[in-house]
Scaffold this motif. Structure first.
Motif, short mmCIF file in Angstrom:
data_model
loop_
_atom_site.label_atom_id
_atom_site.label_comp_id
_atom_site.label_asym_id
_atom_site.label_seq_id
_atom_site.Cartn_x
_atom_site.Cartn_y
_atom_site.Cartn_z
N LYS A 140 39.45 44.17 62.58
CA LYS A 140 39.03 42.80 62.91
C LYS A 140 38.91 41.92 61.68
CE LYS A 140 36.64 44.10 67.11
NZ LYS A 140 35.41 44.06 67.88
N ALA A 141 39.11 42.49 60.51
CA ALA A 141 38.98 41.74 59.26
C ALA A 141 40.33 41.17 58.82
CB ALA A 141 38.43 42.63 58.15
N THR A 142 40.28 40.02 58.18
CA THR A 142 41.47 39.43 57.56
C THR A 142 41.11 39.08 56.13
OG1 THR A 142 42.23 38.48 59.65
CG2 THR A 142 43.15 37.54 57.63
N GLU A 143 41.87 39.64 55.20
CA GLU A 143 41.71 39.34 53.78
C GLU A 143 43.00 38.66 53.32
OE1 GLU A 143 38.96 39.74 52.00
OE2 GLU A 143 37.94 40.68 53.71
N THR A 144 42.86 37.51 52.65
CA THR A 144 44.03 36.74 52.26
C THR A 144 44.06 36.54 50.75
OG1 THR A 144 43.95 35.58 54.37
CG2 THR A 144 45.32 34.61 52.65
N VAL A 145 45.20 36.87 50.16
CA VAL A 145 45.45 36.66 48.74
C VAL A 145 46.49 35.56 48.62
CG1 VAL A 145 46.34 37.70 46.62
CG2 VAL A 145 44.88 39.04 48.14
N ARG A 146 46.22 34.60 47.72
CA ARG A 146 47.15 33.49 47.49
C ARG A 146 47.74 33.62 46.09
NH1 ARG A 146 44.63 27.69 46.94
NH2 ARG A 146 44.03 28.64 44.96
N ILE A 147 49.07 33.54 46.01
CA ILE A 147 49.76 33.57 44.74
C ILE A 147 50.55 32.27 44.60
CG2 ILE A 147 51.45 34.77 43.30
CD1 ILE A 147 50.75 37.34 44.83
N THR A 148 50.28 31.53 43.53
CA THR A 148 51.03 30.31 43.26
C THR A 148 52.06 30.63 42.17
OG1 THR A 148 49.48 29.55 41.57
CG2 THR A 148 49.09 28.81 43.84
N ALA A 149 53.11 29.82 42.15
CA ALA A 149 54.21 30.09 41.23
C ALA A 149 54.16 29.25 39.96
CB ALA A 149 55.54 29.87 41.93
N GLU A 150 53.74 28.02 40.04
CA GLU A 150 53.79 27.11 38.88
C GLU A 150 52.43 26.48 38.65
OE1 GLU A 150 56.47 26.54 36.92
OE2 GLU A 150 57.66 27.95 38.06
N PRO A 151 51.57 26.99 37.83
CA PRO A 151 51.68 28.24 37.10
C PRO A 151 51.32 29.42 38.00
CG PRO A 151 49.58 27.26 36.60
CD PRO A 151 50.31 26.30 37.51
N VAL A 152 51.65 30.62 37.57
CA VAL A 152 51.32 31.81 38.35
C VAL A 152 49.80 31.99 38.32
CG1 VAL A 152 51.56 34.30 38.53
CG2 VAL A 152 53.53 32.91 37.91
N THR A 153 49.20 31.96 39.50
CA THR A 153 47.77 32.24 39.64
C THR A 153 47.59 33.11 40.87
OG1 THR A 153 47.30 30.32 41.03
CG2 THR A 153 47.07 30.02 38.64
N MET A 154 46.47 33.83 40.91
CA MET A 154 46.14 34.65 42.07
C MET A 154 44.68 34.40 42.45
SD MET A 154 48.05 38.21 41.20
CE MET A 154 48.64 38.75 42.78
N ALA A 155 44.45 34.25 43.75
CA ALA A 155 43.09 34.02 44.24
C ALA A 155 42.95 34.73 45.58
CB ALA A 155 42.83 32.52 44.40
N ILE A 156 41.71 34.98 45.95
CA ILE A 156 41.40 35.60 47.24
C ILE A 156 40.48 34.67 48.01
CG2 ILE A 156 39.44 36.94 46.37
CD1 ILE A 156 40.57 39.28 48.20
N TRP A 157 40.65 34.60 49.32
CA TRP A 157 39.82 33.75 50.15
C TRP A 157 38.43 34.37 50.25
CZ3 TRP A 157 39.72 28.98 51.57
CH2 TRP A 157 38.86 28.57 52.59
N ALA A 158 37.42 33.59 49.86
CA ALA A 158 36.03 34.04 49.93
C ALA A 158 35.44 33.53 51.24
CB ALA A 158 35.25 33.53 48.74
N HIS A 159 35.22 34.44 52.18
CA HIS A 159 34.71 34.05 53.49
C HIS A 159 33.34 33.39 53.40
CE1 HIS A 159 37.98 36.01 55.63
NE2 HIS A 159 37.84 37.03 54.79
N ALA A 160 32.48 33.87 52.50
CA ALA A 160 31.12 33.35 52.40
C ALA A 160 31.09 31.89 51.96
CB ALA A 160 30.31 34.20 51.42
N THR A 161 31.95 31.52 51.01
CA THR A 161 31.95 30.15 50.49
C THR A 161 33.04 29.28 51.09
OG1 THR A 161 33.37 30.77 48.63
CG2 THR A 161 30.97 30.90 48.28
N LYS A 162 33.93 29.89 51.87
CA LYS A 162 35.05 29.16 52.50
C LYS A 162 35.92 28.44 51.46
CE LYS A 162 33.57 29.87 56.79
NZ LYS A 162 33.65 31.25 57.10
N GLN A 163 36.21 29.15 50.37
CA GLN A 163 37.10 28.60 49.36
C GLN A 163 37.82 29.73 48.63
OE1 GLN A 163 34.71 26.24 46.77
NE2 GLN A 163 33.51 27.94 46.01
N TRP A 164 38.85 29.36 47.86
CA TRP A 164 39.60 30.34 47.09
C TRP A 164 38.80 30.72 45.86
CZ3 TRP A 164 43.34 32.64 49.47
CH2 TRP A 164 44.05 31.97 50.47
#
Length: 172
Positions: free
Chosen positions: A76-100
């Motif tokens: 029932k859980a969804t974990e989302t990782v966001r990868i941007t290309a320019e510049p390369v960055t990685m973030a995870i969705w924080a459910h508690a704060t509703k932000q990356w």
């Protein structure tokens, strides 16, 4: 009582264009819709959370314009990782704060086809991704390597990387 006409045209010195001009300007200034998300692939595999045993999960890779979202559907859980290309960055969705939230680190172990984020907070078996990494970097320092780790700065950009035994230094 005489009928009174109501005009939609403004009056006075600044009447040029009236309501039609106002509506046209509003339409031009309105935010444009974001490009439609496009699912790049869906993978049925194994995932684990917080170092627990791996369980069946589904990974959806979604192109959302300037980033790729990797949605890990684990029970029932969804974990989302966001990868941007320019510049390369990685973030995870924080459910508690509703932000990356920028990732602290990520690792890939080629022998098990496993990618982990923030230590073992989220791990996924993803041979598709790791095989494409190896193919894209066929003539680089990845050849003959099993473990690759990266550390991210507060802005989500890579600020250190290591291979195999040297990764013990990054873990300190």
């Amino acid at each position: 009582m005489p009928l009174r006409r109501i005009s939609l045209r403004p009056y006075g010195r600044h009447a040029g264009g009236g309501i039609l001009a106002g509506l046209t300007a509003a339409a031009l200034l309105a935010p444009q819709p974001a490009p439609a998300a496009q699912v790049l692939y869906t993978l049925s595999t194994q995932c684990s959370l917080q170092g627990a045993a791996a369980v069946p999960c589904k990974v959806e890779a979604v192109d959302v314009g300037g980033a790729t979202l990797y949605r890990h559907l684990i029970g029932k859980a969804t974990e989302t990782v966001r990868i941007t290309a320019e510049p390369v960055t990685m973030a995870i969705w924080a459910h508690a704060t509703k932000q990356w939230s920028p990732l602290r680190g990520a690792s890939a172990r080629f022998s098990t086809n496993t990618v982990c984020f923030n230590g073992k907070d989220l791990c996924v078996v993803n041979p598709n991704y790791l095989n494409s990494v190896r193919e894209d970097r066929a003539n680089t320092r990845l050849q003959g390597r099993d473990l690759v780790m990266v550390h991210f700065g507060q802005d989500g950009r890579v600020d250190a990387s290591c291979y195999d035994d040297a990764c013990a230094l990054l873990l300190k």
